[in-house]
Structure formats: C-alpha cells, structure tokens
Design an enzyme around this catalytic site. Sequence first.
Site, PDB file in Angstrom:
ATOM      1  N   GLY A  75      12.879  31.757 -25.373  1.00 32.00           N
ATOM      2  CA  GLY A  75      13.025  30.385 -25.867  1.00 32.00           C
ATOM      3  C   GLY A  75      14.436  29.858 -25.658  1.00 32.00           C
ATOM      4  O   GLY A  75      15.329  30.582 -25.217  1.00 32.00           O
ATOM      5  N   GLU A 121       7.011  39.679 -27.291  1.00 34.95           N
ATOM      6  CA  GLU A 121       7.999  39.450 -28.363  1.00 34.95           C
ATOM      7  C   GLU A 121       7.646  40.294 -29.590  1.00 34.95           C
ATOM      8  O   GLU A 121       8.518  40.916 -30.197  1.00 34.95           O
ATOM      9  CB  GLU A 121       8.029  37.972 -28.755  1.00 34.95           C
ATOM     10  CG  GLU A 121       8.715  37.092 -27.721  1.00 34.95           C
ATOM     11  CD  GLU A 121       8.590  35.614 -28.022  1.00 34.95           C
ATOM     12  OE1 GLU A 121       9.435  34.857 -27.551  1.00 34.95           O
ATOM     13  OE2 GLU A 121       7.658  35.211 -28.726  1.00 34.95           O
TER      14      GLU A 121
HETATM   15  C1  5RP Z   1       8.385  31.913 -27.274  1.00 34.56           C
HETATM   16  C2  5RP Z   1       8.815  31.825 -28.701  1.00 34.56           C
HETATM   17  C3  5RP Z   1      10.120  31.160 -28.960  1.00 34.56           C
HETATM   18  O1  5RP Z   1      10.950  32.062 -29.616  1.00 34.56           O
HETATM   19  C4  5RP Z   1       9.855  29.937 -29.813  1.00 34.56           C
HETATM   20  O2  5RP Z   1       8.943  29.095 -29.121  1.00 34.56           O
HETATM   21  C5  5RP Z   1      11.149  29.178 -30.136  1.00 34.56           C
HETATM   22  O3  5RP Z   1      11.685  28.604 -28.983  1.00 34.56           O
HETATM   23  P1  5RP Z   1      12.926  27.600 -29.027  1.00 34.56           P
HETATM   24  O4  5RP Z   1      14.112  28.394 -29.450  1.00 34.56           O
HETATM   25  O5  5RP Z   1      13.016  27.070 -27.616  1.00 34.56           O
HETATM   26  O6  5RP Z   1      12.587  26.502 -30.006  1.00 34.56           O
HETATM   27  O7  5RP Z   1       8.164  32.272 -29.610  1.00 34.56           O
HETATM   28  O8  5RP Z   1       7.118  32.496 -27.157  1.00 34.56           O
END
Ligand code: 5RP
Length: 233
Positions: free
Chosen positions: A32, A109
Amino acid sequence: MGNEIKEIAKKNAAREAVKLIRDGAVIGIGSGSTVEYAVKFLIERVKNEDLEVYAVPSSTQAYFLLVGSGIRIVTLDEYPELDLAIDGADEISDDLDMIKGGGAALTREKIVDAAAKKLIIVVDFTKRVKRLGERAPVPVEVLPFACGFVMKKLTEMGGKAALRLAQRKVGPIITDNGNFIIDVRFGTPIDDPKELETKINMIPGVVENGIFTNMADIVYVGYKDHVDILRKD
Ligand code: 5RP
C-alpha cells in the site's frame, strides 16, 4: 488540499514507525501507499546509519520497492519468524481489528503479519473507525474456479458481493497468487469480526479474507502535525 493532508499524515506515521527498526532486524513488508513511504524512510536510514536489514515482501509491489534498495530480500523459508512487520490498513477499529486488502494483497500480508513477533500498522487518520465495516467492504480472495459458488454463499450470509474489476485491463483483477477478489458489503458495521473472519474462511474456495483480528500490536496513526500511537493492551 484534503489529499495533500492525507499524504502528509501517511508520511508522518511511516517516518515514526520505521524508528523501531534496529540493525540486523528481519522484517515483513506489507503493501500500500503508506507502507511505500515507510520503505522509503527505511532505505534512508539503512544508507545513513549503515544498517543491515532483511525483509520479506508481502506482494509484488513490496518486492519491487525492495529490489536494489540496500535492504536484503529474504523468504519465510529462511526466516519463518520475523522480528516485526510493518503494514497498512483500510479500516482500524478501537480494539485494533482491521480490514485490509484494498490493494488485493491480503493473503500474503496475513501470512507475513502472522509470522512477525510484533505487527506495526501505519495509517492516516481517515482509517480509524468505531466498528469495522463502517466504510470499507471486506475483500475475499477466491480461487477463480469457485468464484460463482463463493459469491452465492456470501450473498446467503447477507452480504452484497461484487467481483473486483481491473483498471486498464478488461475483466477481474488477478492477485499475486493468480486468484480473484470479491468485495463484500454487509450493510451494517460488523458485530463480531472474529466470527465473520472465521465463517468466510470456512467457505470452500475461499483462500483468505481481509478481516485481521487480534493481530496488530502497535498502530501509528498519522495526522497533519502529529502521530498518535495506539497499543494492544
Ligand atoms: C493492501 C492493503 C493495504 O495495506 C491497505 O489497502 C492500505 O493501503 P494504503 O496505505 O495505500 O491506504 O491491505 O492489500
């Protein structure tokens, strides 16, 4: 202006969190945009302080952030237990449960985060909610073969299920594991996240879902001019 403040907030959280990383640490790298800032700040620390840091990436995005960065890429086969992991979230509740998977990387993750002795979460202030499901849908990674069946089961559970479509590619997005993502909205905030997490994973064909309960240890919540630190009690 709103987006600019959000980016500053993400950077503030990320900058603070990477201060936890020590020389010789073996860490997990989530995915992310907030994690991207964390990796950037960590690379600066590795160069400036001549640190040795080893990292397991949780996605192709994380892998490419690390390639050639000075941080050594390693695997869970070499290091099945990590000192810590740094990851982002789409929603985080007061009891530090989370919805993740906005970037479709939730399965790896969850594995990398579970392998870490301490899970550090970096978010901007917009991610905090009283109860999960207030804004974000629950992403569910499914085997393509099982897609229709899993969508039917999720609908029977009271969810509104939608296959996540790709941008600048026709058809569904394909995860790093070669699967599809179904985003499910349950209409109301989730009463019992642990129960829902388990129930969704019981459906044959589901690989993993984006509810992460009882995993986060420390959360850095970035604001424009400060960072709140929340800890599991
Ligand atoms: C990806 C995720 C990311 O950690 C989540 O979407 C947060 O992303 P960002 O920091 O861009 O808001 O779970 O699968």
